[in-house]
Scaffold this motif. Structure first.
Motif, mmCIF file in Angstrom:
data_model
loop_
_atom_site.group_PDB
_atom_site.id
_atom_site.type_symbol
_atom_site.label_atom_id
_atom_site.label_comp_id
_atom_site.label_asym_id
_atom_site.label_seq_id
_atom_site.Cartn_x
_atom_site.Cartn_y
_atom_site.Cartn_z
ATOM 1 N N ASP A 100 91.470 25.274 -0.396
ATOM 2 C CA ASP A 100 91.457 25.147 -1.380
ATOM 3 C C ASP A 100 92.925 25.909 -2.267
ATOM 4 O O ASP A 100 92.537 24.974 -3.578
ATOM 5 C CB ASP A 100 90.010 26.245 -1.794
ATOM 6 N N HIS A 101 92.822 26.379 -1.673
ATOM 7 C CA HIS A 101 93.817 26.913 -2.524
ATOM 8 C C HIS A 101 95.177 26.152 -2.477
ATOM 9 O O HIS A 101 96.177 25.911 -3.591
ATOM 10 C CB HIS A 101 94.838 28.847 -1.326
ATOM 11 N N VAL A 102 95.310 25.013 -1.068
ATOM 12 C CA VAL A 102 96.433 24.436 -1.365
ATOM 13 C C VAL A 102 96.692 22.990 -2.397
ATOM 14 O O VAL A 102 97.358 23.116 -3.303
ATOM 15 C CB VAL A 102 97.061 23.371 0.167
ATOM 16 N N VAL A 103 94.901 22.894 -2.572
ATOM 17 C CA VAL A 103 94.991 22.329 -4.039
ATOM 18 C C VAL A 103 95.077 22.848 -5.078
ATOM 19 O O VAL A 103 95.932 22.126 -5.851
ATOM 20 C CB VAL A 103 93.357 21.272 -3.498
ATOM 21 N N CYS A 104 94.133 23.797 -4.602
ATOM 22 C CA CYS A 104 95.306 24.631 -5.979
ATOM 23 C C CYS A 104 96.612 24.542 -6.617
ATOM 24 O O CYS A 104 96.983 24.507 -8.314
ATOM 25 C CB CYS A 104 94.195 26.198 -6.646
ATOM 26 N N GLY A 105 96.870 25.082 -5.323
ATOM 27 C CA GLY A 105 99.081 25.254 -5.855
ATOM 28 C C GLY A 105 99.643 24.009 -6.379
ATOM 29 O O GLY A 105 100.410 23.821 -7.252
ATOM 30 N N ALA A 106 99.100 22.270 -5.682
ATOM 31 C CA ALA A 106 99.113 21.376 -6.053
ATOM 32 C C ALA A 106 99.573 21.122 -7.411
ATOM 33 O O ALA A 106 99.861 20.956 -7.869
ATOM 34 C CB ALA A 106 98.965 20.569 -5.304
ATOM 35 N N GLY A 107 97.924 21.056 -7.775
ATOM 36 C CA GLY A 107 97.765 20.638 -9.394
ATOM 37 C C GLY A 107 98.385 21.350 -10.360
ATOM 38 O O GLY A 107 98.602 21.348 -11.200
ATOM 39 N N ALA A 108 99.129 23.082 -9.786
ATOM 40 C CA ALA A 108 99.571 24.144 -10.777
ATOM 41 C C ALA A 108 101.198 23.588 -10.254
ATOM 42 O O ALA A 108 101.879 23.085 -11.871
ATOM 43 C CB ALA A 108 99.965 25.299 -10.010
ATOM 44 N N GLY A 109 101.584 22.374 -9.627
ATOM 45 C CA GLY A 109 102.686 22.114 -9.131
ATOM 46 C C GLY A 109 103.753 21.005 -10.233
ATOM 47 O O GLY A 109 104.132 20.992 -10.977
ATOM 48 N N VAL A 110 102.491 20.118 -10.828
ATOM 49 C CA VAL A 110 102.414 19.000 -11.252
ATOM 50 C C VAL A 110 102.589 19.828 -12.846
ATOM 51 O O VAL A 110 103.568 19.247 -13.611
ATOM 52 C CB VAL A 110 100.775 17.892 -11.755
ATOM 53 N N ALA A 111 102.239 20.727 -13.170
ATOM 54 C CA ALA A 111 101.723 20.720 -14.433
ATOM 55 C C ALA A 111 103.446 21.524 -14.426
ATOM 56 O O ALA A 111 103.726 21.780 -15.905
ATOM 57 C CB ALA A 111 100.746 22.427 -14.780
ATOM 58 N N SER A 112 103.403 22.485 -13.493
ATOM 59 C CA SER A 112 104.891 23.540 -13.733
ATOM 60 C C SER A 112 105.905 22.586 -13.608
ATOM 61 O O SER A 112 107.637 22.341 -14.488
ATOM 62 C CB SER A 112 105.621 24.629 -12.760
ATOM 63 N N ALA A 113 106.161 21.032 -13.302
ATOM 64 C CA ALA A 113 107.471 20.177 -12.821
ATOM 65 C C ALA A 113 107.828 19.951 -14.452
ATOM 66 O O ALA A 113 108.632 19.475 -14.488
ATOM 67 C CB ALA A 113 106.721 18.569 -11.714
ATOM 68 N N LEU A 114 106.268 19.746 -15.101
ATOM 69 C CA LEU A 114 106.953 18.821 -16.219
ATOM 70 C C LEU A 114 108.127 20.259 -17.430
ATOM 71 O O LEU A 114 108.498 19.797 -18.513
ATOM 72 C CB LEU A 114 105.876 19.215 -17.790
ATOM 73 N N ILE A 115 107.399 21.372 -17.372
ATOM 74 C CA ILE A 115 108.064 23.067 -17.717
ATOM 75 C C ILE A 115 109.767 22.519 -16.977
ATOM 76 O O ILE A 115 110.929 23.164 -17.743
ATOM 77 C CB ILE A 115 107.787 23.712 -17.768
ATOM 78 N N ALA A 116 109.501 22.189 -15.625
ATOM 79 C CA ALA A 116 110.961 22.666 -15.071
ATOM 80 C C ALA A 116 112.079 21.706 -14.944
ATOM 81 O O ALA A 116 113.394 22.368 -15.229
ATOM 82 C CB ALA A 116 110.625 22.955 -13.817
ATOM 83 N N CYS A 117 111.812 20.165 -15.440
ATOM 84 C CA CYS A 117 112.803 19.633 -15.303
ATOM 85 C C CYS A 117 113.936 19.885 -16.214
ATOM 86 O O CYS A 117 115.039 19.298 -15.490
ATOM 87 C CB CYS A 117 112.391 18.439 -15.247
ATOM 88 N N PRO A 118 113.702 19.857 -17.540
ATOM 89 C CA PRO A 118 114.531 20.045 -18.255
ATOM 90 C C PRO A 118 115.449 20.894 -18.515
ATOM 91 O O PRO A 118 116.272 21.116 -18.485
ATOM 92 C CB PRO A 118 113.545 19.280 -19.605
ATOM 93 N N THR A 119 114.080 22.339 -17.892
ATOM 94 C CA THR A 119 114.992 23.632 -18.078
ATOM 95 C C THR A 119 116.012 23.594 -17.389
ATOM 96 O O THR A 119 117.356 24.098 -17.414
ATOM 97 C CB THR A 119 114.199 24.706 -17.616
ATOM 98 N N GLU A 120 115.448 23.499 -15.469
ATOM 99 C CA GLU A 120 116.855 23.316 -14.721
ATOM 100 C C GLU A 120 117.416 22.103 -14.949
ATOM 101 O O GLU A 120 119.468 22.560 -14.205
ATOM 102 C CB GLU A 120 116.333 23.019 -13.438
ATOM 103 N N LEU A 121 117.875 21.227 -15.500
ATOM 104 C CA LEU A 121 118.622 20.187 -15.998
ATOM 105 C C LEU A 121 119.970 20.393 -17.114
ATOM 106 O O LEU A 121 121.114 21.309 -16.389
ATOM 107 C CB LEU A 121 118.016 19.080 -16.832
ATOM 108 N N LEU A 122 119.052 21.730 -17.677
ATOM 109 C CA LEU A 122 120.901 22.705 -18.706
ATOM 110 C C LEU A 122 120.933 23.390 -17.838
ATOM 111 O O LEU A 122 122.313 23.791 -17.366
ATOM 112 C CB LEU A 122 120.037 23.767 -19.715
#
Length: 287
Positions: A100-122
């Protein structure tokens, strides 16, 4: 009730993210240098060169870009994970399984990727740039963002999104699953009754090792992401993730995907250990 819990996760994630960023950024700067510098250099060589050319402040180059959004990134990551945990809660009140915690982490990763991509580009473009970028009249994060928008348009802020998703989803799934498993093992070894009784040293070790698992499992995604995000804006070398993988392998074999691995692993233990300690402490204090 759920909204109250989400708010506490947002606050705790924000504070944890600040600690994670400051403690891990010097390691991250060396990692990016190794990933983007031609030739075979070691982490120690890169660190000495950076220190000689820019002094201690060079290790914190590019800090402003993620610092401006670290609150959003970590708040989203931990809040999404908390909401997933509440969504998957068992009706009979039994604890979530490690799966269950693995699934929770995967779901959280989808959300965080939307913030991480443009931030890490800069961040990556600032970290990989010549030593005068960010000072002496040269563009900082806002200036770099303007350059990107002028050269390629708004969509280019999400350059490298595919490998970012691969890293965040896979890495977060493993990290949160391992973190919970390690905490339960620590409880058993110390003869405690619940994970809430674990002290800060135990949380530091559990979080640090879980963070190492994150990076060890998905590091090639991060290298590909960095290469795509530091590519030439007007005449890019890479047409996408698969093209980048093909060209990187052709030029350097499997080693090309693990440039900067050692400082990344060192950073992951320190930064994630600090982040989990701060998150757990803050979240507990909020009730």
């Amino acid at each position: 009730m759920a909204d109250n819990a989400t708010g506490k996760d947002l606050i705790s994630g924000t504070v944890a993210g600040a600690g994670q960023l400051v403690s891990g950024h010097p390691f991250d700067t060396i990692k990016v240098k190794l990933q983007t510098t031609p030739g075979n250099i070691t982490a120690a060589t890169a660190a000495r060169k950076l220190l000689a050319e820019e002094g201690a402040k060079g290790f914190f180059k590019g800090l402003a870009a993620p610092l401006a959004t670290v609150a959003v990134y970590n708040a989203v990551l931990f809040a999404a994970r908390g909401n997933m945990e509440r969504l998957l809660a068992h009706p009979d009140g039994t604890p979530l399984t490690i799966r269950d915690h693995v699934v929770c982490g995967a779901g959280a990763g989808v959300a965080s990727a939307l913030i991480a991509c443009p931030t890490e580009l800069l961040k990556c473009r600032l970290q990989s740039a010549p030593s005068d970028v960010g000072g002496g009249g040269k563009p900082g994060p806002i200036g770099v963002a303007r350059q990107i928008l002028a050269a390629s348009g708004p969509g280019s802020l999400f350059r490298g999104m595919t490998p970012t998703l691969g890293r965040e989803v896979g890495g977060s799934a493993l990290m949160f699953g391992c973190y919970e498993a390690f905490k339960r093992q620590a409880v058993s070894m110390q003869g405690l009754s619940s994970t809430s009784e674990l002290g800060l040293p135990s949380l530091m070790v559990c979080g640090g090792v879980a963070g190492m698992g994150f990076w060890a499992s998905v590091y090639p995604f991060d290298t590909v992401k960095t290469m795509m995000q530091t590519d030439d804006l007007k005449a890019p070398k890479y047409r996408g993730m698969l093209d980048a993988c093909s060209k990187m392998y052709a030029s350097g074999g499997m080693r090309a995907f693990y440039l900067g691995f050692n400082p990344a692993i060192a950073r992951s233990f320190v930064a994630n250990g600090v982040a989990f300690c701060i998150f757990e402490t803050t979240r507990s204090s909020l009730g």
